[in-house]
Design a protein around this motif. Sequence first.
Motif, PDB file in Angstrom:
ATOM      1  N   SER A 185       0.847  -1.195   0.000  1.00  0.00           N
ATOM      2  CA  SER A 185       0.000   0.000   0.000  1.00  0.00           C
ATOM      3  C   SER A 185       0.882   1.245   0.000  1.00  0.00           C
ATOM      4  CB  SER A 185      -0.916   0.005   1.231  1.00  0.00           C
ATOM      5  OG  SER A 185      -0.154   0.252   2.406  1.00  0.00           O
ATOM      6  N   GLU A 186       0.328   2.363  -0.398  1.00  0.00           N
ATOM      7  CA  GLU A 186       1.089   3.616  -0.423  1.00  0.00           C
ATOM      8  C   GLU A 186       1.564   3.999   0.978  1.00  0.00           C
ATOM      9  OE1 GLU A 186       2.308   5.411  -2.973  1.00  0.00           O
ATOM     10  OE2 GLU A 186       1.596   3.727  -4.158  1.00  0.00           O
ATOM     11  N   GLN A 187       0.730   3.764   1.982  1.00  0.00           N
ATOM     12  CA  GLN A 187       1.117   4.094   3.354  1.00  0.00           C
ATOM     13  C   GLN A 187       2.291   3.232   3.811  1.00  0.00           C
ATOM     14  OE1 GLN A 187      -2.017   3.849   6.231  1.00  0.00           O
ATOM     15  NE2 GLN A 187      -0.752   4.637   7.880  1.00  0.00           N
ATOM     16  N   ASP A 188       2.234   1.924   3.548  1.00  0.00           N
ATOM     17  CA  ASP A 188       3.341   1.044   3.917  1.00  0.00           C
ATOM     18  C   ASP A 188       4.612   1.414   3.148  1.00  0.00           C
ATOM     19  OD1 ASP A 188       1.809  -0.317   5.741  1.00  0.00           O
ATOM     20  OD2 ASP A 188       1.348  -1.989   4.398  1.00  0.00           O
ATOM     21  N   ARG A 189       4.481   1.785   1.877  1.00  0.00           N
ATOM     22  CA  ARG A 189       5.631   2.203   1.074  1.00  0.00           C
ATOM     23  C   ARG A 189       6.267   3.459   1.687  1.00  0.00           C
ATOM     24  NH1 ARG A 189       7.056   0.622  -3.708  1.00  0.00           N
ATOM     25  NH2 ARG A 189       5.030  -0.256  -4.186  1.00  0.00           N
ATOM     26  N   LEU A 190       5.437   4.379   2.162  1.00  0.00           N
ATOM     27  CA  LEU A 190       5.941   5.592   2.788  1.00  0.00           C
ATOM     28  C   LEU A 190       6.692   5.278   4.085  1.00  0.00           C
ATOM     29  CD1 LEU A 190       6.034   8.680   2.669  1.00  0.00           C
ATOM     30  CD2 LEU A 190       3.882   8.701   3.923  1.00  0.00           C
ATOM     31  N   TYR A 191       6.136   4.379   4.907  1.00  0.00           N
ATOM     32  CA  TYR A 191       6.819   3.965   6.140  1.00  0.00           C
ATOM     33  C   TYR A 191       8.175   3.334   5.827  1.00  0.00           C
ATOM     34  CZ  TYR A 191       2.612   4.607   9.045  1.00  0.00           C
ATOM     35  OH  TYR A 191       1.545   5.123   9.717  1.00  0.00           O
ATOM     36  N   LEU A 192       8.201   2.428   4.845  1.00  0.00           N
ATOM     37  CA  LEU A 192       9.450   1.757   4.490  1.00  0.00           C
ATOM     38  C   LEU A 192      10.480   2.749   3.942  1.00  0.00           C
ATOM     39  CD1 LEU A 192       8.208  -1.538   2.801  1.00  0.00           C
ATOM     40  CD2 LEU A 192       9.407  -1.310   4.980  1.00  0.00           C
ATOM     41  N   THR A 193      10.050   3.639   3.076  1.00  0.00           N
ATOM     42  CA  THR A 193      10.969   4.637   2.518  1.00  0.00           C
ATOM     43  C   THR A 193      11.560   5.489   3.625  1.00  0.00           C
ATOM     44  OG1 THR A 193       9.692   4.696   0.466  1.00  0.00           O
ATOM     45  CG2 THR A 193      11.165   6.554   0.882  1.00  0.00           C
ATOM     46  N   ASN A 194      10.720   5.946   4.547  1.00  0.00           N
ATOM     47  CA  ASN A 194      11.174   6.761   5.665  1.00  0.00           C
ATOM     48  C   ASN A 194      12.218   6.009   6.481  1.00  0.00           C
ATOM     49  OD1 ASN A 194      11.455   8.106   8.153  1.00  0.00           O
ATOM     50  ND2 ASN A 194       9.357   8.834   8.110  1.00  0.00           N
ATOM     51  N   MET A 195      11.924   4.751   6.816  1.00  0.00           N
ATOM     52  CA  MET A 195      12.840   3.973   7.643  1.00  0.00           C
ATOM     53  C   MET A 195      14.169   3.701   6.921  1.00  0.00           C
ATOM     54  SD  MET A 195      12.824   0.211   9.235  1.00  0.00           S
ATOM     55  CE  MET A 195      13.452  -0.318   7.695  1.00  0.00           C
ATOM     56  N   VAL A 196      14.109   3.337   5.640  1.00  0.00           N
ATOM     57  CA  VAL A 196      15.326   3.046   4.882  1.00  0.00           C
ATOM     58  C   VAL A 196      16.232   4.273   4.832  1.00  0.00           C
ATOM     59  CG1 VAL A 196      16.229   2.550   2.573  1.00  0.00           C
ATOM     60  CG2 VAL A 196      14.375   1.163   3.506  1.00  0.00           C
ATOM     61  N   TYR A 197      15.690   5.407   4.465  1.00  0.00           N
ATOM     62  CA  TYR A 197      16.523   6.600   4.350  1.00  0.00           C
ATOM     63  C   TYR A 197      16.975   7.114   5.709  1.00  0.00           C
ATOM     64  CZ  TYR A 197      15.938   6.558  -0.605  1.00  0.00           C
ATOM     65  OH  TYR A 197      15.999   6.179  -1.923  1.00  0.00           O
ATOM     66  N   GLN A 198      16.158   6.932   6.729  1.00  0.00           N
ATOM     67  CA  GLN A 198      16.576   7.292   8.100  1.00  0.00           C
ATOM     68  C   GLN A 198      17.778   6.452   8.516  1.00  0.00           C
ATOM     69  OE1 GLN A 198      13.314   7.375  10.931  1.00  0.00           O
ATOM     70  NE2 GLN A 198      14.654   6.660  12.549  1.00  0.00           N
ATOM     71  N   ASN A 199      17.749   5.138   8.244  1.00  0.00           N
ATOM     72  CA  ASN A 199      18.876   4.253   8.584  1.00  0.00           C
ATOM     73  C   ASN A 199      20.105   4.561   7.747  1.00  0.00           C
ATOM     74  OD1 ASN A 199      17.265   3.042  10.452  1.00  0.00           O
ATOM     75  ND2 ASN A 199      17.395   0.997   9.591  1.00  0.00           N
ATOM     76  N   LEU A 200      19.924   4.876   6.454  1.00  0.00           N
ATOM     77  CA  LEU A 200      21.076   5.222   5.620  1.00  0.00           C
ATOM     78  C   LEU A 200      21.727   6.512   6.099  1.00  0.00           C
ATOM     79  CD1 LEU A 200      19.715   4.389   2.051  1.00  0.00           C
ATOM     80  CD2 LEU A 200      21.478   3.162   3.323  1.00  0.00           C
ATOM     81  N   LEU A 201      20.927   7.477   6.493  1.00  0.00           N
ATOM     82  CA  LEU A 201      21.466   8.740   6.998  1.00  0.00           C
ATOM     83  C   LEU A 201      22.213   8.503   8.297  1.00  0.00           C
ATOM     84  CD1 LEU A 201      21.669  11.796   6.715  1.00  0.00           C
ATOM     85  CD2 LEU A 201      19.518  11.981   7.961  1.00  0.00           C
ATOM     86  N   LYS A 202      21.641   7.676   9.175  1.00  0.00           N
ATOM     87  CA  LYS A 202      22.291   7.367  10.461  1.00  0.00           C
ATOM     88  C   LYS A 202      23.643   6.694  10.237  1.00  0.00           C
ATOM     89  CE  LYS A 202      20.678   3.930  12.712  1.00  0.00           C
ATOM     90  NZ  LYS A 202      19.800   3.020  13.425  1.00  0.00           N
ATOM     91  N   ASP A 203      23.724   5.814   9.227  1.00  0.00           N
ATOM     92  CA  ASP A 203      24.979   5.110   8.930  1.00  0.00           C
ATOM     93  C   ASP A 203      26.068   6.022   8.384  1.00  0.00           C
ATOM     94  OD1 ASP A 203      23.821   2.772   9.799  1.00  0.00           O
ATOM     95  OD2 ASP A 203      23.428   1.997   7.784  1.00  0.00           O
ATOM     96  N   THR A 204      25.677   7.130   7.748  1.00  0.00           N
ATOM     97  CA  THR A 204      26.677   8.033   7.173  1.00  0.00           C
ATOM     98  C   THR A 204      27.146   9.102   8.150  1.00  0.00           C
ATOM     99  OG1 THR A 204      24.963   9.479   6.244  1.00  0.00           O
ATOM    100  CG2 THR A 204      25.808   7.705   4.840  1.00  0.00           C
ATOM    101  N   LEU A 205      26.442   9.298   9.227  1.00  0.00           N
ATOM    102  CA  LEU A 205      26.839  10.330  10.209  1.00  0.00           C
ATOM    103  C   LEU A 205      27.821   9.800  11.219  1.00  0.00           C
ATOM    104  CD1 LEU A 205      23.441  12.105  10.871  1.00  0.00           C
ATOM    105  CD2 LEU A 205      25.304  12.830   9.387  1.00  0.00           C
TER     106      LEU A 205
END
Length: 126
Positions: A106-126
């Motif tokens: 669903s679009e809502q689940d896709r939004l949750y997953l996108t948010n989490m993936v990019y949040q984790n990628l950002l955390k890994d680069t800091l």
Amino acid sequence: HLAYPETVQSMRIRSSARASVDLVTAVIRQNGAQGSARMTDISVGGARLVSAKPFANKDEELKLSFRINPSGLDVYMTLNARVRAVSTDESLDGLIATGIEFTDISEQDRLYLTNMVYQNLLKDTL
């Protein structure tokens, strides 16, 4: 004058970014059998699961349930998935690695997953 390059290098690029995670995941097969696995990476399109023994066959349809925490909000996800690959991972002491593709998100689940993936990628680069 134009010249052809002497060598060409290429690399495969995934259709979506993957983030490293460590999530306990409940797995439900079509025949009703239940099990669990550990999700080691995730993207909006799929994930990699590891387990002590195989829990599904290639091209099998599954239902996965797991909890994510995008932006501090606990979200319980239940997603349909299809097994794309099953292999023994020697780097993980012989555990079974299973690659899955999420289906009918669903679009809502896709939004949750996108948010989490990019949040984790950002955390890994800091």
